[in-house]
Design an enzyme around this catalytic site. Structure first.
Site, PDB file in Angstrom:
ATOM      1  N   ASN A  12       0.878  -1.172   0.000  1.00 46.81           N
ATOM      2  CA  ASN A  12       0.000   0.000   0.000  1.00 46.81           C
ATOM      3  C   ASN A  12       0.918   1.225   0.000  1.00 46.81           C
ATOM      4  O   ASN A  12       1.431   1.631   1.037  1.00 46.81           O
ATOM      5  CB  ASN A  12      -0.882  -0.052   1.252  1.00 46.81           C
ATOM      6  CG  ASN A  12      -1.831   1.125   1.335  1.00 46.81           C
ATOM      7  OD1 ASN A  12      -1.771   2.058   0.531  1.00 46.81           O
ATOM      8  ND2 ASN A  12      -2.710   1.095   2.327  1.00 46.81           N
ATOM      9  N   LYS A  19       3.132   0.770   3.237  1.00 47.84           N
ATOM     10  CA  LYS A  19       2.733  -0.236   4.225  1.00 47.84           C
ATOM     11  C   LYS A  19       2.770  -1.575   3.515  1.00 47.84           C
ATOM     12  O   LYS A  19       2.405  -1.668   2.345  1.00 47.84           O
ATOM     13  CB  LYS A  19       1.297   0.014   4.693  1.00 47.84           C
ATOM     14  CG  LYS A  19       1.171   1.136   5.680  1.00 47.84           C
ATOM     15  CD  LYS A  19      -0.238   1.152   6.260  1.00 47.84           C
ATOM     16  CE  LYS A  19      -0.660   2.588   6.489  1.00 47.84           C
ATOM     17  NZ  LYS A  19      -2.025   2.884   6.275  1.00 47.84           N
ATOM     18  N   ARG A  96      -2.518  -2.001  -3.525  1.00 46.83           N
ATOM     19  CA  ARG A  96      -3.700  -1.160  -3.361  1.00 46.83           C
ATOM     20  C   ARG A  96      -3.580  -0.011  -4.350  1.00 46.83           C
ATOM     21  O   ARG A  96      -2.567   0.703  -4.354  1.00 46.83           O
ATOM     22  CB  ARG A  96      -3.759  -0.608  -1.947  1.00 46.83           C
ATOM     23  CG  ARG A  96      -4.885   0.383  -1.796  1.00 46.83           C
ATOM     24  CD  ARG A  96      -4.893   0.991  -0.418  1.00 46.83           C
ATOM     25  NE  ARG A  96      -6.009   1.901  -0.301  1.00 46.83           N
ATOM     26  CZ  ARG A  96      -5.971   3.051   0.353  1.00 46.83           C
ATOM     27  NH1 ARG A  96      -4.858   3.441   0.944  1.00 46.83           N
ATOM     28  NH2 ARG A  96      -7.023   3.819   0.421  1.00 46.83           N
ATOM     29  N   HIS A 185     -12.502   3.446  -0.182  1.00 43.35           N
ATOM     30  CA  HIS A 185     -12.531   2.447   0.897  1.00 43.35           C
ATOM     31  C   HIS A 185     -13.281   1.184   0.470  1.00 43.35           C
ATOM     32  O   HIS A 185     -13.772   0.426   1.309  1.00 43.35           O
ATOM     33  CB  HIS A 185     -13.234   2.973   2.173  1.00 43.35           C
ATOM     34  CG  HIS A 185     -12.522   4.055   2.904  1.00 43.35           C
ATOM     35  ND1 HIS A 185     -13.205   5.083   3.533  1.00 43.35           N
ATOM     36  CD2 HIS A 185     -11.220   4.286   3.116  1.00 43.35           C
ATOM     37  CE1 HIS A 185     -12.332   5.891   4.103  1.00 43.35           C
ATOM     38  NE2 HIS A 185     -11.118   5.433   3.867  1.00 43.35           N
ATOM     39  N   GLY A 215     -12.461   5.807  10.077  1.00 43.23           N
ATOM     40  CA  GLY A 215     -11.052   5.904  10.455  1.00 43.23           C
ATOM     41  C   GLY A 215     -10.696   7.372  10.447  1.00 43.23           C
ATOM     42  O   GLY A 215     -11.548   8.222  10.707  1.00 43.23           O
ATOM     43  N   ARG A 246     -10.860  16.076   6.981  1.00 42.20           N
ATOM     44  CA  ARG A 246     -11.650  16.508   5.821  1.00 42.20           C
ATOM     45  C   ARG A 246     -13.043  16.957   6.249  1.00 42.20           C
ATOM     46  O   ARG A 246     -13.641  16.369   7.150  1.00 42.20           O
ATOM     47  CB  ARG A 246     -11.812  15.358   4.811  1.00 42.20           C
ATOM     48  CG  ARG A 246     -10.518  14.895   4.192  1.00 42.20           C
ATOM     49  CD  ARG A 246     -10.817  13.945   3.029  1.00 42.20           C
ATOM     50  NE  ARG A 246      -9.607  13.276   2.579  1.00 42.20           N
ATOM     51  CZ  ARG A 246      -9.397  11.962   2.687  1.00 42.20           C
ATOM     52  NH1 ARG A 246     -10.318  11.169   3.197  1.00 42.20           N
ATOM     53  NH2 ARG A 246      -8.273  11.439   2.259  1.00 42.20           N
ATOM     54  N   GLY A 335     -10.556   2.513  12.643  1.00 38.69           N
ATOM     55  CA  GLY A 335     -10.018   2.960  13.937  1.00 38.69           C
ATOM     56  C   GLY A 335     -11.055   3.482  14.914  1.00 38.69           C
ATOM     57  O   GLY A 335     -11.120   3.055  16.074  1.00 38.69           O
ATOM     58  N   GLU A 389      -8.214  -4.725   5.247  1.00 35.49           N
ATOM     59  CA  GLU A 389      -8.050  -4.427   3.823  1.00 35.49           C
ATOM     60  C   GLU A 389      -6.909  -5.229   3.214  1.00 35.49           C
ATOM     61  O   GLU A 389      -6.986  -5.665   2.065  1.00 35.49           O
ATOM     62  CB  GLU A 389      -7.821  -2.914   3.644  1.00 35.49           C
ATOM     63  CG  GLU A 389      -9.077  -2.121   3.944  1.00 35.49           C
ATOM     64  CD  GLU A 389      -8.830  -0.630   4.102  1.00 35.49           C
ATOM     65  OE1 GLU A 389      -8.344  -0.237   5.190  1.00 35.49           O
ATOM     66  OE2 GLU A 389      -9.120   0.130   3.181  1.00 35.49           O
TER      67      GLU A 389
HETATM   68  P1  AMP Z   1      -7.664   4.399  10.867  1.00 38.07           P
HETATM   69  O1  AMP Z   1      -7.597   5.489   9.840  1.00 38.07           O
HETATM   70  O2  AMP Z   1      -8.691   3.361  10.578  1.00 38.07           O
HETATM   71  O3  AMP Z   1      -6.317   3.823  11.220  1.00 38.07           O
HETATM   72  O4  AMP Z   1      -8.178   5.117  12.218  1.00 38.07           O
HETATM   73  C1  AMP Z   1      -7.377   6.053  12.904  1.00 38.07           C
HETATM   74  C2  AMP Z   1      -8.215   6.791  13.923  1.00 38.07           C
HETATM   75  O5  AMP Z   1      -8.864   5.873  14.799  1.00 38.07           O
HETATM   76  C3  AMP Z   1      -7.420   7.688  14.844  1.00 38.07           C
HETATM   77  O6  AMP Z   1      -7.206   8.960  14.260  1.00 38.07           O
HETATM   78  C4  AMP Z   1      -8.323   7.794  16.062  1.00 38.07           C
HETATM   79  O7  AMP Z   1      -9.212   8.872  15.888  1.00 38.07           O
HETATM   80  C5  AMP Z   1      -9.133   6.520  16.040  1.00 38.07           C
HETATM   81  N1  AMP Z   1      -8.810   5.608  17.124  1.00 38.07           N
HETATM   82  C6  AMP Z   1      -7.845   4.665  17.170  1.00 38.07           C
HETATM   83  N2  AMP Z   1      -7.857   4.020  18.372  1.00 38.07           N
HETATM   84  C7  AMP Z   1      -8.886   4.541  19.075  1.00 38.07           C
HETATM   85  C8  AMP Z   1      -9.432   4.296  20.391  1.00 38.07           C
HETATM   86  N3  AMP Z   1      -8.929   3.374  21.193  1.00 38.07           N
HETATM   87  N4  AMP Z   1     -10.484   5.063  20.763  1.00 38.07           N
HETATM   88  C9  AMP Z   1     -11.002   5.997  19.954  1.00 38.07           C
HETATM   89  N5  AMP Z   1     -10.535   6.266  18.726  1.00 38.07           N
HETATM   90  C10 AMP Z   1      -9.503   5.561  18.294  1.00 38.07           C
END
Ligand code: AMP
Length: 403
Positions: A12, A19, A96, A185, A215, A246, A335, A389
């Protein structure tokens, strides 16, 4: 490919990062995972975890000039664990690719013509496709004999009906510039909608699911019987939900106003809406953990940012309930969706009349497994379904090269 080739390397490639995961397709085991960050800077960092060898994460810092150097460094790390790119067990490399336009609606083995077409899409994905192309070229140079497969973020959304994919603007102008809603996504929406059906003990063709991929980037999709019928991101990932940085949906006239009245350039507006808006623009933080901590301390700006985020989410749940007619499940992923119980609780609060509710104790459970968080009586299953993913890219890649 030899009969023993059961491994797929998933790459990715972002603008300044790569990644990667090496996955054994016999059982989906991760043999190695890692990340190269800050490519092109003096402080590049490579973090490599040789899971197969049971080894600890190895981190190296120091300038990595470009993607070519990054992939060579990754290859060296893999080789050090006996998992080098020259291994006969490597079946393919899965890439990706963010934008597949209208042409690529399936995973595709990359040849010169395919690469040219991905390049032709750069104007609609200027932030993403160039990095993906660099990753592909570099990997091809290292293993020219190996099948390289592109798995597109847009592909799952290609089934959207024309009335959901078209913007209501002049048709000739839209077509001349390939302006339409593509969605992103898609790999995650595909994986999570299928996993949600499995959680309900059903075939994907039997269920209607609203997937909320929350996320740092965030998008919603309406999936009817396994096919995407609407999604919240559009021509670019800017449309739709409030995200980490965003804005999501805004009146397009805001951009004219910023240009005419605030004197901002197109590039400045681009940066404002993509990098300085959403949660970070509203309250200065884009990490939901930090926002919740501030709310607990009584911070009003963080509270308002959270409320705006939830309000938008609710609007999409409502809209997609109407689009689907019957909703069997709402699935939270990524996330925020997987980890932030207060977001899930608030997004579904007040939707009992729509058959949606969250059980507080189930919602508080932390787990890496797909799980239901709705009470028994609720008509609609509310679920937390961790996305994967990389595994989805590996599976699609492996299926294609074995077809
Ligand atoms: P992703 O883009 O899917 O990796 O998600 C990243 C985002 O997930 C981060 O910017 C956080 O806002 C959120 N996140 C990750 N861990 C936690 C957690 N334990 N509690 C709340 N939000 C989280």
């Amino acid at each position: 490919m030899t009969a023993t080739a059961t491994r797929v390397l998933v790459l990715n490639s972002g603008s300044s990062s790569v990644k990667y995961q090496l996955i054994d397709m016999n059982d989906g085991t991760r043999l190695a995972v890692g990340l190269v960050e800050r490519i092109g800077e003096q402080t590049s960092r490579l973090a490599h975890t040789p899971l197969a060898a049971g080894g600890d994460k190895r981190e190296t810092e120091g300038a990595i000039a470009d993607h070519d150097a990054a992939l060579k460094a990754v290859a060296a790390e893999l080789a050090a664990d006996g998992l080098g790119l020259d291994s006969p067990q490597l079946a393919a490399i899965g890439h990706r690719v963010v934008h597949g336009g209208l042409k690529f609606t399936e995973p595709t083995v990359i040849d010169d013509a395919v690469l040219k077409e991905i390049e032709r899409l750069v104007p609609v994905a200027p932030l993403h496709n160039p990095a993906n192309i660099t990753g592909i070229r570099t990997a091809q140079a290292m293993r020219p004999d190996l099948p390289q497969v592109a798995v597109f973020d847009t592909a799952f959304h290609a089934t959207m009906p024309e009335y959901a994919a078209r913007y209501a603007i002049d048709v000739e102008t839209a077509d001349a510039h390939r302006i339409r809603r593509y969605g992103f996504h898609g790999t995650s929406h595909a994986y999570v909608s299928r996993k949600t059906a499995a959680l309900l003990g059903k075939d994907p063709s039997e269920v209607n699911v609203i997937v909320l991929h929350l996320g740092n980037g965030a998008s919603a999709s309406a999936v009817a019987g396994g096919r995407c019928v609407d999604t919240s991101m559009g021509l670019t990932p800017l449309e739709g939900l409030v995200m980490g940085t965003r804005s999501g949906d805004i009146d397009p006239a805001v951009t004219f106003h910023l240009k005419r009245v605030a004197g901002m350039s197109t590039d400045e507006i681009d940066v404002l809406l993509n990098k300085k808006s959403g949660l970070i623009g509203l309250c200065g933080d884009n990490d939901m953990r930090e926002i919740r901590r501030r709310i607990d301390e009584g911070d009003e700006r963080a509270r308002l940012a959270f409320d705006i985020y939830i309000h938008r989410l609710k609007k999409y749940i409502g809209a997609y309930s109407a689009v689907l007619g019957r909703v069997d499940a709402v699935a939270f992923t990524a996330g925020v969706g997987e980890n932030a119980a207060p977001v899930r609780e608030a997004a579904v609060a007040g939707l009992e009349e729509m058959g949606m509710a969250v059980d507080a104790s189930l919602n508080a459970v932390r787990s890496d497994e797909p799980r239901l968080i709705s009470p028994e009586y609720a008509r609609v299953a509310v679920a937390v379904v961790p996305t994967d993913e990389e595994l989805e890219i590996a599976q699609q890649t492996y299926a294609l090269v074995n077809a």
